[in-house]
Design a protein around this motif. Structure first.
Motif, short mmCIF file in Angstrom:
data_model
loop_
_atom_site.label_atom_id
_atom_site.label_comp_id
_atom_site.label_asym_id
_atom_site.label_seq_id
_atom_site.Cartn_x
_atom_site.Cartn_y
_atom_site.Cartn_z
N ASN A 144 1.99 -48.12 -39.06
CA ASN A 144 1.10 -46.97 -38.97
C ASN A 144 0.54 -46.65 -40.35
O ASN A 144 -0.65 -46.36 -40.51
N GLY A 145 1.40 -46.74 -41.36
CA GLY A 145 0.93 -46.56 -42.73
C GLY A 145 -0.06 -47.64 -43.14
O GLY A 145 -1.03 -47.37 -43.86
N GLY A 146 0.16 -48.87 -42.65
CA GLY A 146 -0.79 -49.95 -42.92
C GLY A 146 -2.15 -49.64 -42.34
O GLY A 146 -3.19 -49.89 -42.97
N GLY A 164 6.60 -46.15 -33.68
CA GLY A 164 7.89 -46.71 -34.08
C GLY A 164 8.96 -45.70 -34.43
O GLY A 164 10.11 -46.08 -34.68
N LEU A 165 8.63 -44.40 -34.43
CA LEU A 165 9.62 -43.40 -34.84
C LEU A 165 10.73 -43.30 -33.80
O LEU A 165 10.47 -43.08 -32.62
N SER A 209 2.46 -37.26 -36.61
CA SER A 209 3.74 -37.82 -37.06
C SER A 209 4.90 -36.92 -36.65
O SER A 209 4.85 -35.70 -36.79
N GLY A 210 5.93 -37.55 -36.14
CA GLY A 210 7.10 -36.83 -35.66
C GLY A 210 7.16 -36.75 -34.15
O GLY A 210 8.20 -36.44 -33.58
N MET A 219 8.86 -33.42 -30.25
CA MET A 219 8.82 -33.50 -31.71
C MET A 219 10.23 -33.74 -32.22
O MET A 219 11.17 -33.01 -31.89
N MET A 220 10.38 -34.80 -33.00
CA MET A 220 11.70 -35.20 -33.50
C MET A 220 11.92 -34.60 -34.88
O MET A 220 11.73 -35.25 -35.91
N ILE A 221 12.33 -33.34 -34.87
CA ILE A 221 12.51 -32.60 -36.11
C ILE A 221 13.98 -32.27 -36.29
O ILE A 221 14.63 -31.74 -35.39
#
Length: 519
Positions: free
Chosen positions: A71-73, A147-148, A185-186, A194-196
């Motif tokens: 994702n950063g790529g 991918g998170l 993101s998250g 949301m994965m917080i």
């Protein structure tokens, strides 16, 4: 208004299915990973300029926040392409560049020929320097995508929370936009949660984006959980990946053909028997009966206690009535095979449902089980054992929790599919993200989100109407779509009794798009 730019098929993929699709493309030698990343980044830029054409007319400023994976790529490709168009681009990076996947590392190195990369730890302080006259035109969130797999905490949660505050306060005042690559993101790609890590001090509400751009096909999070609340617009970019034979959840697509278009007479279009409640609770069954008629049933009969028949008779002209005060009377009635569909539950009474359901299920007809009948099922394992493939269960979340308490903690789609397999019949789990899980024909999602939102369905009796529509159409997924579209067409002020008479216009519009309506 929220918009879903659906230049895609009807598949909704999990993260694993998307990875498999990309890997299949690479293994087949049709595209490399770097090719896919380049197409993804270019697709995001194209969608940005499609949505906001004014941004394509001159160079602006952009902040691109990149994460430690592909994702950063994608984000680094976006940064380079914007720079090529004369934009002033600042890149922040979270993670260890030495551990980037090969394709992302390739684009990291390419970007270093254009500009530097600032560490993510500087993001929060950087945000404090943004004022009225130097705010960026674009903020690209490319930290985490599909991918998170574990909760976000620490400096990452703090930095992204700062981004959330910045986007909601400053962007709304000064006209900049936040774009998420794949999803904010998250957000868990498969569940929409949301994965917080709450210990980070963030409230876990998530961060908003004006536009999310996903690839090849939508992901589950775009329609379930918090996803639709955090995404204003959604666009899908075609990466040129050939469709695989996934056992994927599919979006419900409306179609014109229903049993209302079937040639023949009233019995060929079905005779629905609605089991009605006592005289103080007649409304729900009447809603279901009228909806069944409007949805295509040739005949509809309400069977109800004798002392309630006068109430029913005062309200419905086309619906026939039969007295029924016992399971034996129902059994006698069902000797008539022309009653080919049963609808029970709406305001029937739980104890009455418990008494009648053995007879109903033994009849082996198309059977819509709603409301009190679902609660009755939850109280009897014997009744559950009598369910058959012609049954359609239509619980809302509370009823589902009573019916399947062990599945409540599962993601909604997975829970509905597990219940359908358990019971051997269709489970339609209601909500704005209605899941229609059929153990034999797969799973569909009727998502009333983005431009298809139908908040007016949150009104008493709307579920009773849906139960009748399923009985009339014999197609739970299509009934769910028409039900939501009828609500959208009516709009503000909708009450349940408005819905049945709104159905014909929806069906007429579908016919108009595809064929000449039947005479």
């Amino acid at each position: 208004m929220k918009t879903f730019y659906a230049n895609c098929g009807d598949e909704i993929l999990t993260a694993a299915q998307m990875r498999a699709a990309e890997q299949h493309e690479i293994t087949a030698g049709r595209q490399s990973g770097a090719d896919l990343m380049e197409r993804a980044g270019r697709g995001v830029v194209d969608e940005i300029f499609k949505k906001w054409p004014k941004l394509a007319l001159s160079s602006g400023t952009a902040i691109v926040v990149c994460g430690p994976g592909n994702n950063g790529g994608d984000g680094l490709v976006i940064a380079r392409l914007l720079h090529d168009r004369g934009w002033d681009v600042t890149v922040f990076f979270y993670g260890d560049s030495g551990r980037l996947p090969p394709d992302a590392r390739l684009n990291y190195d390419r970007w270093l020929k254009y500009g530097n990369v600032r560490p993510f730890a500087e993001l929060k302080d950087f945000l404090t320097t943004i004022g009225d006259h130097n705010h960026p035109d674009l903020w690209i969130d490319a930290v985490f995508g599909t991918g998170l797999t574990r909760p976000i905490g620490g400096e990452l949660a703090v930095g992204l929370s700062a981004l959330s505050n910045w986007s909601s306060d400053l962007v709304s005042s000064h006209g900049g936009y936040v774009v998420a690559v794949e999803m904010p993101s998250g957000l868990n790609s498969d569940t929409g949660d949301m994965m917080i890590d709450r210990s980070s001090g963030d409230d876990g509400s998530g961060w908003y984006c004006d536009l999310a751009v996903t690839f090849h096909a939508p992901k589950r999070c775009h329609f379930v959980g918090q996803g639709p609340d955090l995404i204003d617009d959604l666009a899908v970019v075609d990466l040129g990946i050939r469709t695989n034979d996934f056992d994927a959840v599919r979006l419900v697509r409306p179609r014109a053909k229903t049993n209302m278009t079937t040639a023949g007479h009233k019995y060929t279009r079905g005779h629905v028997l609605v089991l009605g409640g006592p005289r103080h609770s007649t409304g729900a069954a009447r809603l279901a009966a009228r909806a069944a008629l409007r949805s295509g049933a040739g005949l509809v009969t309400i069977a109800a206690p004798r002392d309630a028949l006068d109430i029913y008779a005062c309200h419905e002209t086309e619906v026939m009535l039969r007295p029924m005060d016992s399971a034996q009377e129902l059994q006698d009635m069902l000797q008539d095979a022309r009653f080919d569909c049963l609808c029970l539950g709406p305001a029937l009474g739980v104890e009455t449902a418990v008494a009648l359901m053995p007879t109903v299920l033994d009849a082996d007809r198309y059977t819509v089980i709603d409301a009190d009948a679902i609660t009755a099922l939850s109280r009897s394992t014997d009744l559950i054992g009598q369910l058959h493939a012609k049954c359609v269960l239509t619980p809302h979340s509370g009823e589902f929790a009573r019916l399947c308490p062990d599945l409540v903690s599962e993601p909604k789609i997975d829970a509905a599919e597990a219940a359908a397999q358990r019971f051997g019949c269709t489970v339609l789990l209601k909500g704005r993200d209605t899941v229609i899980a059929d153990p034999h024909f797969g799973t569909q999602l009727c998502a009333s989100v983005y431009e298809d939102a139908a908040p007016w369905l949150g009104t008493a009796g709307a579920g009773d109407v849906l139960a009748g529509m399923i009985a009339g159409m014999r197609d739970p997924a299509q009934a769910a779509w028409v039900h939501a579209q009828a609500a959208r067409n009516f709009g503000v002020g909708l009450i349940a009794s408005d819905l049945p008479d709104t159905i014909p216009a929806v069906l007429q519009s579908l016919w108009a798009e595809t064929e000449t309506p039947p005479r």
